[in-house]
Design an enzyme around this catalytic site. Sequence first.
Site, mmCIF file in Angstrom:
data_model
loop_
_atom_site.group_PDB
_atom_site.id
_atom_site.type_symbol
_atom_site.label_atom_id
_atom_site.label_comp_id
_atom_site.label_asym_id
_atom_site.label_seq_id
_atom_site.Cartn_x
_atom_site.Cartn_y
_atom_site.Cartn_z
ATOM 1 N N ALA A 51 0.825 -1.206 0.000
ATOM 2 C CA ALA A 51 0.000 0.000 0.000
ATOM 3 C C ALA A 51 0.865 1.263 0.000
ATOM 4 O O ALA A 51 0.471 2.288 -0.547
ATOM 5 C CB ALA A 51 -0.949 0.000 1.195
ATOM 6 N N ASN A 131 -6.143 2.954 10.624
ATOM 7 C CA ASN A 131 -5.494 1.776 11.182
ATOM 8 C C ASN A 131 -5.233 1.877 12.677
ATOM 9 O O ASN A 131 -5.074 0.875 13.349
ATOM 10 C CB ASN A 131 -4.174 1.509 10.442
ATOM 11 C CG ASN A 131 -3.292 2.731 10.356
ATOM 12 O OD1 ASN A 131 -3.768 3.838 10.076
ATOM 13 N ND2 ASN A 131 -2.009 2.576 10.591
ATOM 14 N N SER A 179 -3.396 -3.654 0.422
ATOM 15 C CA SER A 179 -2.183 -4.351 0.825
ATOM 16 C C SER A 179 -2.514 -5.781 1.223
ATOM 17 O O SER A 179 -3.508 -6.019 1.918
ATOM 18 C CB SER A 179 -1.561 -3.612 2.020
ATOM 19 O OG SER A 179 -0.461 -4.331 2.516
ATOM 20 N N ALA A 180 -1.684 -6.752 0.791
ATOM 21 C CA ALA A 180 -1.993 -8.163 1.062
ATOM 22 C C ALA A 180 -1.822 -8.521 2.535
ATOM 23 O O ALA A 180 -2.605 -9.274 3.090
ATOM 24 C CB ALA A 180 -1.098 -9.063 0.207
ATOM 25 N N HIS A 181 -0.799 -7.955 3.186
ATOM 26 C CA HIS A 181 -0.517 -8.456 4.541
ATOM 27 C C HIS A 181 -1.485 -7.919 5.591
ATOM 28 O O HIS A 181 -1.423 -8.310 6.749
ATOM 29 C CB HIS A 181 0.948 -8.205 4.938
ATOM 30 C CG HIS A 181 1.321 -6.793 5.237
ATOM 31 N ND1 HIS A 181 1.495 -6.336 6.528
ATOM 32 C CD2 HIS A 181 1.569 -5.737 4.447
ATOM 33 C CE1 HIS A 181 1.828 -5.061 6.499
ATOM 34 N NE2 HIS A 181 1.888 -4.673 5.254
ATOM 35 N N THR A 220 9.697 -7.042 -12.633
ATOM 36 C CA THR A 220 9.106 -8.375 -12.745
ATOM 37 C C THR A 220 8.099 -8.581 -11.612
ATOM 38 O O THR A 220 8.392 -8.318 -10.456
ATOM 39 C CB THR A 220 10.213 -9.447 -12.664
ATOM 40 O OG1 THR A 220 11.128 -9.207 -13.741
ATOM 41 C CG2 THR A 220 9.652 -10.847 -12.776
ATOM 42 N N CYS A 306 3.845 0.442 12.122
ATOM 43 C CA CYS A 306 4.841 0.456 11.058
ATOM 44 C C CYS A 306 5.633 1.748 10.976
ATOM 45 O O CYS A 306 6.367 1.954 10.034
ATOM 46 C CB CYS A 306 4.140 0.194 9.733
ATOM 47 S SG CYS A 306 2.535 0.941 9.623
HETATM 48 C C1 LIG Z 1 -0.354 -0.923 6.658
HETATM 49 C C2 LIG Z 1 -0.867 0.319 6.059
HETATM 50 C C3 LIG Z 1 -0.175 0.953 5.024
HETATM 51 C C4 LIG Z 1 1.143 0.432 4.489
HETATM 52 O O1 LIG Z 1 0.947 -0.744 3.774
HETATM 53 P P1 LIG Z 1 2.198 -1.600 3.262
HETATM 54 O O2 LIG Z 1 1.590 -2.630 2.368
HETATM 55 O O3 LIG Z 1 2.824 -2.179 4.495
HETATM 56 O O4 LIG Z 1 3.113 -0.682 2.545
HETATM 57 C C5 LIG Z 1 -0.720 2.106 4.490
HETATM 58 N N1 LIG Z 1 -1.870 2.604 4.950
HETATM 59 C C6 LIG Z 1 -2.574 2.029 5.956
HETATM 60 C C7 LIG Z 1 -3.858 2.626 6.412
HETATM 61 C C8 LIG Z 1 -2.091 0.866 6.551
HETATM 62 O O5 LIG Z 1 -2.770 0.293 7.545
#
Ligand SMILES: *Cc1c(COP(=O)(O)O)cnc(C)c1O
Length: 363
Positions: A51, A131, A179-181, A220, A306
């Site tokens: 993201a 978040n 974002s996948a995680h 890639t 993060c």
């Molecule tokens: C986790 C998060 C991001 C960052 O996503 P990544 O895939 O780790 O770069 C950005 N915005 C929000 C609101 C998030 O919770």
Amino acid sequence: MEPWWQDCYGNPSAIHTIYGRRARDAVEQARAQIAAALQVSSEAVLFTSGATEANNLALKGLIATFPSDAHVITTAIEHRAVLEPLKRLARRRVIELSILPVNAQAEIDLEHFQQAIRPATRLASIQFANNEVGTIFPLSQIHPICQRSGVVLHSDAAQMLGRFPLPLSGPPTDFLSVSAHKCYGPQGIGALIVPSSDSAPRLEPLLEGGGQERRLRSGTVPVALCVGFGAAVELAQREWASDHQHLEALATRLVETLCHGLPDLRLNGPREHRLSGNVSVSFPDIDGMALLQALPELAVSSGAACSTTSPEPSHVLLAMGLDHQLAQATLRLSVGRFNTIDEIDRAAKMVIAAVHDLRRLRQ
Ligand SMILES: *Cc1c(COP(=O)(O)O)cnc(C)c1O
């Protein structure tokens, strides 16, 4: 994901080999899974490294096509992957930036938003859900306002996948970062949803090279990560209702137990209509760092998980009006799909005991 690291280790850009073709089919299947979950066309899904990159690509890519006096609107509680690029561009006078304040529940005022739109406004970036404190933004009301004023809407929706049932008409925004995680997929992959119609706003690439992703993102494509992302999104969408119920039940129990044990606890964010599974609580008269250190068994953070290791208080909590001390004495206790009631009760007990201990020590 496993086969794509082992037996089928092909480059999806190498369409002339059998391995390349199989890899490409797998990437396209993942793209279709994500598109189906988000109710967008497959062409609209552009793979990125996460993201953070999707936000940077949307914001910098759009702004690069704007005239020099363009005005951009965002909110004070965006993720730093939105605020930092916009603030840098504002410092360099590439854009004029309005950062909308939030109230004590971390909500923006829609009328305030409407008033912030000027003739020069070209872009608004408003997150889907916060978040840290769980605010859900009213994008279905914001999007029509933007459309009426010719403002492009981007939304950082990293917290959305698997947490909301999406309207059948697709997400109420023009550009969307995911974002996948954040939905149990692998780290290092995400997507920017880019409208693919002819009338859609143009975007400049950040990464130039082979032009793999619609010439808007080169490099890639990581096949295994795409496959994991696609599977995670499909699962998240399928399990949405039961996940939601589970998270709500756990979060409610956590909050009730904590409030019972610590009556002066402060709950952050909106009371109702909030991101499921998100719990943010502040403890008056407690040293936040000492509290975190007293809870080594709990995977909790004081603000955003993060934003590096700096002990700076969260910009989100400060924007809501918390003072530095209270912002630092805050725990973000996210509950997830795999948590159990028993874990929630143990965690609550640990937090209550740690706060009591710290208060006793001080006396
Ligand atoms: C986790 C998060 C991001 C960052 O996503 P990544 O895939 O780790 O770069 C950005 N915005 C929000 C609101 C998030 O919770």
